[in-house]
Design a protein around this motif. Structure first.
Motif, short mmCIF file in Angstrom:
data_model
loop_
_atom_site.label_atom_id
_atom_site.label_comp_id
_atom_site.label_asym_id
_atom_site.label_seq_id
_atom_site.Cartn_x
_atom_site.Cartn_y
_atom_site.Cartn_z
N GLY B 211 -49.19 13.96 -9.40
CA GLY B 211 -48.59 14.13 -10.51
C GLY B 211 -49.63 14.98 -11.31
N VAL B 212 -50.75 14.64 -11.59
CA VAL B 212 -51.40 15.61 -12.58
C VAL B 212 -51.26 17.12 -12.05
N VAL B 213 -51.55 17.28 -10.95
CA VAL B 213 -51.51 18.82 -10.55
C VAL B 213 -50.03 19.66 -10.75
N TRP B 214 -49.11 18.69 -10.38
CA TRP B 214 -47.72 19.01 -10.58
C TRP B 214 -47.29 19.17 -11.87
N LEU B 215 -47.79 18.40 -12.79
CA LEU B 215 -47.28 18.57 -14.47
C LEU B 215 -48.05 19.53 -14.90
N LEU B 216 -49.38 19.83 -14.69
CA LEU B 216 -50.05 20.86 -15.33
C LEU B 216 -50.19 21.88 -14.79
N ALA B 217 -50.19 22.17 -13.43
CA ALA B 217 -50.24 23.47 -13.16
C ALA B 217 -48.86 23.82 -12.19
N GLY B 218 -48.18 22.98 -11.99
CA GLY B 218 -46.88 23.50 -11.25
C GLY B 218 -47.13 23.75 -9.78
N ARG B 219 -46.69 24.90 -9.40
CA ARG B 219 -47.00 25.21 -7.94
C ARG B 219 -48.15 26.64 -8.13
N ASP B 220 -49.00 26.73 -9.37
CA ASP B 220 -49.88 27.42 -9.62
C ASP B 220 -51.16 27.05 -8.59
N ILE B 221 -51.35 25.76 -8.58
CA ILE B 221 -52.19 25.18 -7.62
C ILE B 221 -51.56 24.19 -6.78
N THR B 222 -51.62 24.70 -5.64
CA THR B 222 -50.61 23.71 -4.50
C THR B 222 -51.60 22.69 -4.04
N VAL B 223 -51.15 21.44 -3.87
CA VAL B 223 -51.76 20.32 -2.94
C VAL B 223 -50.72 19.88 -2.11
N LEU B 224 -51.13 18.97 -1.19
CA LEU B 224 -50.46 18.54 0.08
C LEU B 224 -49.22 17.84 -0.44
N ALA B 225 -49.43 16.75 -1.36
CA ALA B 225 -48.23 15.77 -1.81
C ALA B 225 -47.55 16.82 -2.90
N GLY B 226 -48.01 17.66 -3.29
CA GLY B 226 -47.01 18.54 -3.95
C GLY B 226 -46.10 19.40 -3.32
N GLU B 227 -46.68 19.89 -2.23
CA GLU B 227 -45.81 20.65 -1.31
C GLU B 227 -44.75 19.82 -0.86
N THR B 228 -45.35 18.63 -0.29
CA THR B 228 -44.19 17.70 0.02
C THR B 228 -42.93 17.62 -0.88
N TYR B 229 -43.12 17.18 -2.15
CA TYR B 229 -42.44 16.91 -3.26
C TYR B 229 -41.55 18.39 -3.30
N TYR B 230 -42.05 19.38 -3.16
CA TYR B 230 -41.42 20.97 -3.44
C TYR B 230 -40.30 21.21 -2.20
N TRP B 231 -40.75 20.85 -1.24
CA TRP B 231 -39.92 20.87 -0.20
C TRP B 231 -38.88 20.24 0.24
N TYR B 232 -39.08 18.90 -0.22
CA TYR B 232 -37.83 18.00 -0.18
C TYR B 232 -36.97 18.13 -1.57
N VAL B 233 -37.69 18.07 -2.83
CA VAL B 233 -36.82 18.01 -3.83
C VAL B 233 -36.28 19.66 -4.13
N LEU B 234 -37.19 20.49 -4.25
CA LEU B 234 -36.49 21.82 -4.55
C LEU B 234 -35.96 22.64 -3.45
N GLN B 235 -36.49 22.62 -2.31
CA GLN B 235 -35.99 23.49 -1.27
C GLN B 235 -35.14 22.48 -0.38
N ASN B 236 -35.05 21.23 -0.47
CA ASN B 236 -33.90 20.38 0.23
C ASN B 236 -34.18 20.58 1.83
N ASN B 237 -35.54 20.52 2.11
CA ASN B 237 -35.80 20.58 3.48
C ASN B 237 -36.40 19.50 4.08
N ARG B 238 -36.05 18.42 4.60
CA ARG B 238 -36.66 17.27 4.90
C ARG B 238 -37.40 17.43 5.84
#
Lengths: 264, 273
Positions: B211-238
């Protein structure tokens, strides 16, 4: 001299932990015109406009109700299943007991991130996707191990002799539990319920993956906050912070003992 | 009586985990194709390194602060209970809330800039967010995490400190130990189980930082859980999302195993029993 340093440390620590909270409260009450002025740290007047708009126009109120609903479902399920388990772990001796506790500890450390994505597939089949009930079920799984461990330690604080005395006077085991142990354990159980509430209230990953239209407050904010003007972000922060602060105040007596033994 | 709880956990944690495995290993080109894809992608490498780096920077700072705060409160001077609640204040806040709070301070129009400008220490606002200010974003994330999660370590350590038998310290006084010597020779060794659990709990949660990383940096700084969210919610790739999730699970499993092995005795035989 020692006293001086203590006062100094006290002040510094208080500012460090309360300062940011004060700022977001202030920001959410500042009229937008004041907020974008460089020289105005303290606004000329306070307004509840942002909070109101967030709740009414931006779906905050609905998301908040969903949050509460999800949390209550999670608490109901995890307590219904967790209390008997916690009780059995304290009062009965059986093989594999430590193993079960170990499993409980371990499931506490499995992140919901791992489960959420594949849970969606299952939910789609069961027609649970995008429902508050579905999110509640997932949160119940997250809270349940905690409830088992915490209730088992609460029950072990109630002397087994009381129950035995009750049974001597003709109560059944269940009756003794209901009439004697439960009332004694109630404050502790209430504190863990509040704690479970906070865990569900704060969880964001599963809540955003499992539901799209029925999102809980944090999930709703995660998806809308990025696109909203700053003052709505602050209003959102304040709305989420207030209940959390209230809960901490209510369970303050249990703070140490609870976090000392629980995992999170 | 325990059975319903176990069944529920199997249903809602065990079964989905199997599903995660299935999703992660299914790819028309072959079983390990998803893993090969992410392991060789720059995004994964960055996310992995960022997650580790954040943990390595944040956890030691938190630890030092938490020990200091726990010692301070444990002195039980006047007002220590108030102090305890003040430190515990961020304990119940979600990472999303913490991120929003720190945004109110570090935003271009935030309070830090306002204060510095009105003190005339800077002439133009400092920008903390945006792709060009990655290192500053990183700093803000570190500060937010330290603020948000130090209380958690603090409470665990304080619980440990309170369980230390005072007689040891009184005996040390008799022998004329200095404060420092008492801390190193008595408090620290007795506090070890709490220290281990505090550190490892934090490490486990460090892999889930989101949450902290996603809200403050978006994908400027990527983290593992953030990538999971990105691939699922935004890329729709389960499948890719599940692969990321599985990597997090694996890391958690390794640390968790180590954790249970180390504190097993302490927590199971004394704490919960």
């Amino acid at each position: 001299m020692k006293k001086f340093f203590y006062v100094l440390a006290f002040t510094a620590v208080s500012l460090w932990f309360l300062g940011p909270l004060f700022f977001i409260f202030l920001a959410s009450l500042t009229p937008s015109s004041d907020f974008y002025r460089w020289d105005a740290i303290f606004p000329s007047k306070l307004t509840l406009d942002h909070v109101r708009k967030l709740l009414v126009n931006l779906g905050g109120w609905r998301a908040m109700l969903t949050s509460v609903q999800v949390a209550l479902i999670a608490i109901a399920i995890s307590f219904a299943l967790g209390i008997p388990a916690g009780y059995a772990l304290t009062r009965y001796k059986f093989r594999g007991k430590n193993f079960i506790k170990l499993v409980m500890l371990f499931t506490r450390s499995i992140p919901l991130v791992v489960i959420a994505v594949s849970l969606v597939t299952i939910y789609l089949r069961l027609n649970l996707a995008d429902t508050a009930f579905g999110v509640g079920l997932a949160h119940a799984a997250m809270v349940l191990p905690f409830v088992v461990l915490i209730t088992s330690s609460i029950f072990s604080g109630v002397f087994v002799e009381y129950e035995e005395a009750g049974m001597v006077f003709g109560l059944t085991r269940f009756g003794a539990f209901l009439r004697i142990t439960m009332p004694l354990a109630l404050p502790g159980l209430a504190a863990s319920a509040i704690f479970a509430f906070i865990m569900s209230w704060n969880e964001v990953f599963a809540a955003s993956v499992l539901a799209i239209t029925n999102r809980t407050l944090p999930a709703h904010i995660l998806s809308t906050a990025m696109a909203s003007p700053d003052y709505f972000k602050f209003a959102a922060g304040t709305i989420m912070a207030v209940p959390a602060m209230v809960f901490i105040f209510i369970i303050r007596k249990y703070l140490i003992s609870m976090w000392g033994i629980s995992l999170k | 009586m325990i059975l319903p709880a176990i069944v529920y956990l199997l249903l809602f944690i065990g079964y989905p985990i199997i599903g995660t495995f299935q999703l992660a290993f299914s790819n028309p080109k072959g079983w390990f194709e998803n893993f090969r894809y992410i392991f060789f992608s720059k995004d994964f490498q960055n996310a992995f390194l960022n997650t580790l780096l954040l943990g390595m920077v944040v956890i030691p700072i938190q630890f030092v602060f938490a020990v200091g705060l726990a010692l301070l409160v444990n002195k039980k001077r006047k007002g220590y209970k108030t102090l305890l609640y003040i430190i515990a204040a961020p304990l119940a806040l979600s990472d999303i809330t913490a991120a929003l709070i720190s945004y109110s301070i570090f935003a271009p129009n935030g309070y830090l800039n306002k204060i510095l400008l009105s003190l005339n220490w800077i002439e133009r606002p400092i920008y903390f967010f945006g792709y060009w200010f990655k290192s500053r974003e990183f700093l803000v994330i570190v500060l937010t995490e330290v603020w948000r999660a130090t209380p958690l370590m603090f409470v665990i350590l304080l619980a440990g400190l309170q369980s230390i038998n005072q007689e040891y310290l009184e005996a040390a006084d008799v022998f004329g130990f200095s404060t420092w010597k008492k801390f190193v020779k008595i408090t620290l060794p007795l506090l070890k189980p709490s220290i281990v659990s505090a550190l490892l709990i934090r490490t486990l949660f460090a892999f889930q930082i989101f949450g902290v990383v996603w809200l403050l940096a978006g994908r400027d700084i990527t983290v593992l859980a953030g990538e999971t969210y990105y691939w699922y919610v935004l890329q729709n790739n389960r499948n890719i999302a599940s692969t990321y999730a599985l990597v997090i699970a694996l890391l958690t499993f390794i640390v968790g195993w180590f954790y249970i092995g180390t504190i097993r005795s302490k927590h199971l035989e004394e704490g919960v029993e």
